[in-house]
Design a protein around this motif. Sequence first.
Motif, PDB file in Angstrom:
ATOM      1  N   ARG A 248       0.795  -0.692  -0.270  1.00 31.91           N
ATOM      2  CA  ARG A 248      -0.230  -0.257  -0.105  1.00 31.91           C
ATOM      3  C   ARG A 248       0.660   0.501  -0.602  1.00 31.91           C
ATOM      4  O   ARG A 248       2.348   0.875   0.275  1.00 31.91           O
ATOM      5  CB  ARG A 248      -0.941  -0.303   1.483  1.00 31.91           C
ATOM      6  CG  ARG A 248      -0.236   0.166   2.109  1.00 31.91           C
ATOM      7  CD  ARG A 248      -1.067  -0.382   3.828  1.00 31.91           C
ATOM      8  NE  ARG A 248      -0.928   0.503   4.920  1.00 31.91           N
ATOM      9  CZ  ARG A 248      -0.362   1.065   6.278  1.00 31.91           C
ATOM     10  NH1 ARG A 248      -0.710   2.152   5.400  1.00 31.91           N
ATOM     11  NH2 ARG A 248      -0.290   0.595   6.557  1.00 31.91           N
ATOM     12  N   ILE A 249       0.547   2.085  -0.739  1.00 29.31           N
ATOM     13  CA  ILE A 249       0.707   3.471  -0.880  1.00 29.31           C
ATOM     14  C   ILE A 249      -0.007   4.728  -0.085  1.00 29.31           C
ATOM     15  O   ILE A 249      -1.464   5.200  -0.809  1.00 29.31           O
ATOM     16  CB  ILE A 249       1.412   4.460  -1.850  1.00 29.31           C
ATOM     17  CG1 ILE A 249       2.190   2.887  -2.220  1.00 29.31           C
ATOM     18  CG2 ILE A 249       2.551   5.143  -1.274  1.00 29.31           C
ATOM     19  CD1 ILE A 249       2.436   2.820  -4.175  1.00 29.31           C
ATOM     20  N   GLU A 250       0.282   5.437   0.712  1.00 24.15           N
ATOM     21  CA  GLU A 250      -0.215   6.788   1.859  1.00 24.15           C
ATOM     22  C   GLU A 250       0.337   7.617   1.130  1.00 24.15           C
ATOM     23  O   GLU A 250       1.871   7.829   0.971  1.00 24.15           O
ATOM     24  CB  GLU A 250      -0.307   6.308   3.097  1.00 24.15           C
ATOM     25  CG  GLU A 250      -0.534   5.005   3.580  1.00 24.15           C
ATOM     26  CD  GLU A 250      -0.188   5.227   5.039  1.00 24.15           C
ATOM     27  OE1 GLU A 250      -1.366   5.459   6.142  1.00 24.15           O
ATOM     28  OE2 GLU A 250       1.046   4.490   5.576  1.00 24.15           O
ATOM     29  N   PHE A 251      -0.611   8.841   0.599  1.00 21.45           N
ATOM     30  CA  PHE A 251      -0.280  10.318   0.708  1.00 21.45           C
ATOM     31  C   PHE A 251      -0.215  11.182   1.506  1.00 21.45           C
ATOM     32  O   PHE A 251      -1.789  11.390   2.045  1.00 21.45           O
ATOM     33  CB  PHE A 251      -0.728  10.113  -1.269  1.00 21.45           C
ATOM     34  CG  PHE A 251      -0.420   9.077  -2.079  1.00 21.45           C
ATOM     35  CD1 PHE A 251       0.600  10.181  -2.643  1.00 21.45           C
ATOM     36  CD2 PHE A 251      -1.107   7.961  -2.423  1.00 21.45           C
ATOM     37  CE1 PHE A 251       1.700   8.555  -4.137  1.00 21.45           C
ATOM     38  CE2 PHE A 251      -1.035   7.710  -3.315  1.00 21.45           C
ATOM     39  CZ  PHE A 251       0.670   7.712  -4.047  1.00 21.45           C
TER      40      PHE A 251
ATOM     41  N   ALA B 157       2.162  17.760   1.500  1.00 22.38           N
ATOM     42  CA  ALA B 157       3.083  18.150   0.518  1.00 22.38           C
ATOM     43  C   ALA B 157       3.168  16.777  -0.712  1.00 22.38           C
ATOM     44  O   ALA B 157       2.787  15.889   0.314  1.00 22.38           O
ATOM     45  CB  ALA B 157       3.887  17.987   1.911  1.00 22.38           C
ATOM     46  N   PRO B 158       3.839  17.430  -0.868  1.00 24.54           N
ATOM     47  CA  PRO B 158       4.415  16.420  -2.580  1.00 24.54           C
ATOM     48  C   PRO B 158       5.020  15.118  -2.051  1.00 24.54           C
ATOM     49  O   PRO B 158       5.093  14.519  -2.871  1.00 24.54           O
ATOM     50  CB  PRO B 158       4.419  16.551  -3.344  1.00 24.54           C
ATOM     51  CG  PRO B 158       5.265  17.859  -2.678  1.00 24.54           C
ATOM     52  CD  PRO B 158       4.493  17.883  -1.769  1.00 24.54           C
TER      53      PRO B 158
ATOM     54  N   ARG C 243       8.792  11.335  -2.313  1.00 28.78           N
ATOM     55  CA  ARG C 243       8.302  12.891  -2.504  1.00 28.78           C
ATOM     56  C   ARG C 243       8.640  13.299  -3.981  1.00 28.78           C
ATOM     57  O   ARG C 243       9.799  12.659  -5.111  1.00 28.78           O
ATOM     58  CB  ARG C 243       9.799  13.238  -1.835  1.00 28.78           C
ATOM     59  CG  ARG C 243       9.349  15.217  -2.383  1.00 28.78           C
ATOM     60  CD  ARG C 243      10.340  16.009  -1.312  1.00 28.78           C
ATOM     61  NE  ARG C 243      10.736  15.805   0.221  1.00 28.78           N
ATOM     62  CZ  ARG C 243       9.383  16.538   0.451  1.00 28.78           C
ATOM     63  NH1 ARG C 243       8.212  17.245   0.473  1.00 28.78           N
ATOM     64  NH2 ARG C 243       9.462  16.294   2.269  1.00 28.78           N
ATOM     65  N   LYS C 244       8.043  14.075  -3.921  1.00 29.59           N
ATOM     66  CA  LYS C 244       7.741  14.576  -5.819  1.00 29.59           C
ATOM     67  C   LYS C 244       8.107  15.267  -6.156  1.00 29.59           C
ATOM     68  O   LYS C 244       8.066  16.338  -5.390  1.00 29.59           O
ATOM     69  CB  LYS C 244       6.351  14.654  -6.306  1.00 29.59           C
ATOM     70  CG  LYS C 244       5.594  15.081  -7.647  1.00 29.59           C
ATOM     71  CD  LYS C 244       4.633  14.882  -8.742  1.00 29.59           C
ATOM     72  CE  LYS C 244       4.669  14.563  -9.885  1.00 29.59           C
ATOM     73  NZ  LYS C 244       2.871  14.041  -9.702  1.00 29.59           N
ATOM     74  N   ALA C 245       9.306  15.302  -7.138  1.00 23.86           N
ATOM     75  CA  ALA C 245      10.437  16.851  -7.300  1.00 23.86           C
ATOM     76  C   ALA C 245      11.276  16.353  -8.809  1.00 23.86           C
ATOM     77  O   ALA C 245      10.694  15.310  -9.699  1.00 23.86           O
ATOM     78  CB  ALA C 245      11.445  16.346  -7.104  1.00 23.86           C
TER      79      ALA C 245
END
Length: 127
Positions: A74-77, A81-82, A110-112
């Motif tokens: 699973r992935i939590e967002f 923040a990104p 982290r989205k960068a």
Amino acid sequence: MDSPDLAIRLRRAAFNRAIADADLAAIGQFLTNDVVLVAGTDSALLTGRKAQLLAWKREFASANRTVYARLPHRIEFSAVAPIAMEHGEWQGVTLSGTNLASGTYAAKWRKAGGEWMLEAEIFLTLA
């Protein structure tokens, strides 16, 4: 790509392929400059992209090296923040097919620059 969940899962699959292929250049594309990895058994700390790539280079030099794979469950967002946290299982299998170790992990992304990048991974060895 519309789905952040799918984007991270695809990046994870590509990261796993890079490990299987012993592709240092590809691995480097997934890591932030200050990425942190805490190993599962001895809690060795690898800080920074250069340190992690050096560790992978040593691993890849072994004739019967271990191929590690992370299998996300699973992935939590974050809503503020990104960033995201991936939870799953990992396994290490030698090239000759011996199951060497396995356990659970968590990875922070982290989205960068339009891409999801690994900031941290922590592993727990269970078997």
